[in-house]
Write a protein that holds these residues in place. Structure first.
Motif, PDB file in Angstrom:
ATOM      1  N   ASP A  39       0.844  -1.202   0.000  1.00 23.80           N
ATOM      2  CA  ASP A  39       0.000   0.000   0.000  1.00 23.80           C
ATOM      3  C   ASP A  39       0.883   1.258   0.000  1.00 23.80           C
ATOM      4  O   ASP A  39       2.114   1.177  -0.111  1.00 23.80           O
ATOM      5  CB  ASP A  39      -0.989  -0.003   1.173  1.00 23.80           C
ATOM      6  N   SER A  40       0.239   2.405   0.136  1.00 19.71           N
ATOM      7  CA  SER A  40       0.972   3.667  -0.032  1.00 19.71           C
ATOM      8  C   SER A  40       2.049   3.863   1.042  1.00 19.71           C
ATOM      9  O   SER A  40       3.088   4.476   0.777  1.00 19.71           O
ATOM     10  CB  SER A  40      -0.006   4.848  -0.016  1.00 19.71           C
ATOM     11  N   LEU A  41       1.804   3.364   2.254  1.00 19.58           N
ATOM     12  CA  LEU A  41       2.842   3.511   3.286  1.00 19.58           C
ATOM     13  C   LEU A  41       4.021   2.587   3.016  1.00 19.58           C
ATOM     14  O   LEU A  41       5.167   2.916   3.341  1.00 19.58           O
ATOM     15  CB  LEU A  41       2.254   3.246   4.669  1.00 19.58           C
ATOM     16  N   ASP A  42       3.737   1.420   2.422  1.00 12.36           N
ATOM     17  CA  ASP A  42       4.845   0.563   1.999  1.00 12.36           C
ATOM     18  C   ASP A  42       5.667   1.278   0.935  1.00 12.36           C
ATOM     19  O   ASP A  42       6.891   1.097   0.853  1.00 12.36           O
ATOM     20  CB  ASP A  42       4.306  -0.765   1.437  1.00 12.36           C
ATOM     21  N   ALA A  43       4.970   2.083   0.123  1.00 16.19           N
ATOM     22  CA  ALA A  43       5.682   2.831  -0.929  1.00 16.19           C
ATOM     23  C   ALA A  43       6.674   3.808  -0.313  1.00 16.19           C
ATOM     24  O   ALA A  43       7.786   3.985  -0.810  1.00 16.19           O
ATOM     25  CB  ALA A  43       4.687   3.569  -1.816  1.00 16.19           C
ATOM     26  N   VAL A  44       6.267   4.459   0.790  1.00 13.58           N
ATOM     27  CA  VAL A  44       7.186   5.377   1.484  1.00 13.58           C
ATOM     28  C   VAL A  44       8.436   4.603   1.904  1.00 13.58           C
ATOM     29  O   VAL A  44       9.571   5.044   1.703  1.00 13.58           O
ATOM     30  CB  VAL A  44       6.498   5.997   2.726  1.00 13.58           C
TER      31      VAL A  44
END
Lengths: 84, 356
Positions: A39-44
């Motif tokens: 998800d987007s936090l994994d992207a960070v």
């Protein structure tokens, strides 16, 4: 160990992907949403991992779009910028 | 009308008379729009054009109602605009029960003993306070940030945090007027990035938009590619500020935790703490509050330092979310009518309880 296997191992370890083995990750499967399910936090975290482990900076969203499609695209992106 | 005899006062009388009719017409338009729309060809055309715009407003009021207040501010200043907030809020309280209900999610928990008239008064006070905040925000835009007296005693602490070079996550909540906070933070030389979801069709302007100024902060859309992940990391690594709201979960964000808040369990987002753990950026909790008719105070409620070494699973972030929720609860105990989160933070908990 091939470069793709090294990338997969790094992702599994650094992102704490429980129930996922590096060999289970398909080279052309999407990393986000369906596929690996990041998800987007994994992207960070992924942006930081790529920088820390492979010395490659993802400078903007366009580069992120290119790099984060799949393992194949991520490896190509890294190797183009850091051939070592 | 008394004719004007004095050659010097004539233009002034005409000017005030014109302004009076403009305001009267607009007030009548707000109170009885049907009079204009149904009978006057001009307003038929105007309303058709407004309605034919492709965007649907996510704001409570419509575009022309916002325009009315902007005009009132320009013509009569803050006091006139404040005066108009009373009938408008009365209208919403009496004839739009759905909006009044939205104030009750929070107020029911803040004042559990207030029923009937006391509960209505709470809703009115909160809505009126919110309306004045919106007026203040427009005033900052129209008259400039210098028109608002913003007191912030912790600027040095913020600068110290920035000097470490890991960037700074500025965590706000739906309290006070964050635009006032932002206008103050711009006294720092550090660029500010605002993680903000702007609803498609929002018609209320941000303060910089009134004077056509360039946006003083960079907006990162959490609905953008991967939630703006690349931009967030890059901004923090450049030592910049990322401003987020800590009291609202958007959409189907899975990164949330249920935390005790005001006697029940409410959902809070955890994304900012995880970003802090990944990047090493400290989290500064900053709340603003209205302290006078044209004054605000910014308070550094706390600094949350997330341990970067720990496992970043959601449960491990719980202590930090609890810390933030505690700070926010302390704020609403002191300033009960300055909490403007009209979203039902407790909703999912009740839904799940109903299923069991």
């Amino acid at each position: 160990m091939t470069f793709k296997e090294k990338v997969k191992h790094t992702l599994v370890n650094e992102l704490n992907l429980e129930d996922v083995q590096p060999q289970d990750i398909l080279n052309d499967a999407p990393l986000f949403g369906e596929g690996l399910g990041l998800d987007s936090l994994d992207a960070v975290e992924l942006v930081v991992i790529v920088q820390k482990h492979f010395g490659v900076e993802i400078a903007n969203m366009e580069e992120g779009k290119t790099a984060f499609q799949s393992i194949n695209s991520l490896c190509t992106f890294i190797q183009e910028r850091n051939p070592q | 009308m008394k004719p004007c005899n004095g050659s010097g006062s004539g233009p002034w009388v005409r000017w005030w008379w014109l302004r009076f009719w403009q305001l009267w017409s607009l007030a009548l338009l707000i109170a009885r729009p049907g009079l204009f729309v149904n009978k006057c060809p001009f307003f038929k055309v105007l309303m058709t054009r407004i309605n034919s715009q492709t965007w649907s407003s996510q704001s409570i009021a419509s575009r022309w109602q916002h325009q009315f207040f902007y005009l009132a501010i320009r013509l009569g200043g803050r006091r006139l605009a404040y005066a108009f907030t009373y009938p408008v809020v009365c209208y919403y309280m009496l004839f739009r029960p759905g909006l009044r209900k939205r104030t009750r999610h929070y107020l029911r928990r803040r004042f559990p003993d207030h029923k009937g008239l006391a509960a209505f008064r709470d809703s009115f006070r909160l809505s009126l306070s919110f309306a004045k905040i919106l007026v203040d925000r427009a005033i900052v835009g129209i008259a400039g940030p210098e028109s608002m007296d913003v007191r912030f005693d912790s600027m040095e602490k913020i600068q110290d945090l920035l000097d470490h070079g890991s960037g700074l996550i500025l965590m706000n909540a739906h309290v006070g007027c964050w635009q006032a906070a932002m206008s103050s933070i711009h006294m720092l030389d550090t660029p500010v990035n605002l993680l903000m979801k702007r609803e498609h069709g929002d018609v209320d302007r941000h303060y910089h938009e009134h004077r056509g100024m360039p946006c003083p902060y960079k907006i990162i859309d959490p609905d953008g590619f991967l939630g703006g992940a690349v931009e967030i990391v890059q901004a923090l690594q450049r030592g910049e500020i990322i401003s987020v709201m800590g009291d609202r979960v958007f959409g189907n964000d899975k990164n949330k935790l249920k935390i005790p808040f005001m006697g029940e369990t409410a959902e809070f987002p955890v994304g900012a703490y995880k970003i802090a753990a990944i990047t090493g950026a400290p989290v500064a909790v900053l709340f603003s509050r209205k302290t006078g008719i044209n004054s605000y105070a910014l308070e550094l409620a706390g600094i949350i330092r997330v341990n970067p070494e720990q496992d970043r699973g959601l449960e491990n972030l719980r202590p930090y979310v609890l810390e933030f929720a505690g700070l926010l609860e302390g704020y609403v105990q002191l300033h009960p009518y300055q909490f403007y989160n009209f979203h039902d933070m407790w909703e999912n908990q009740r839904t799940e309880a109903g299923k069991h």
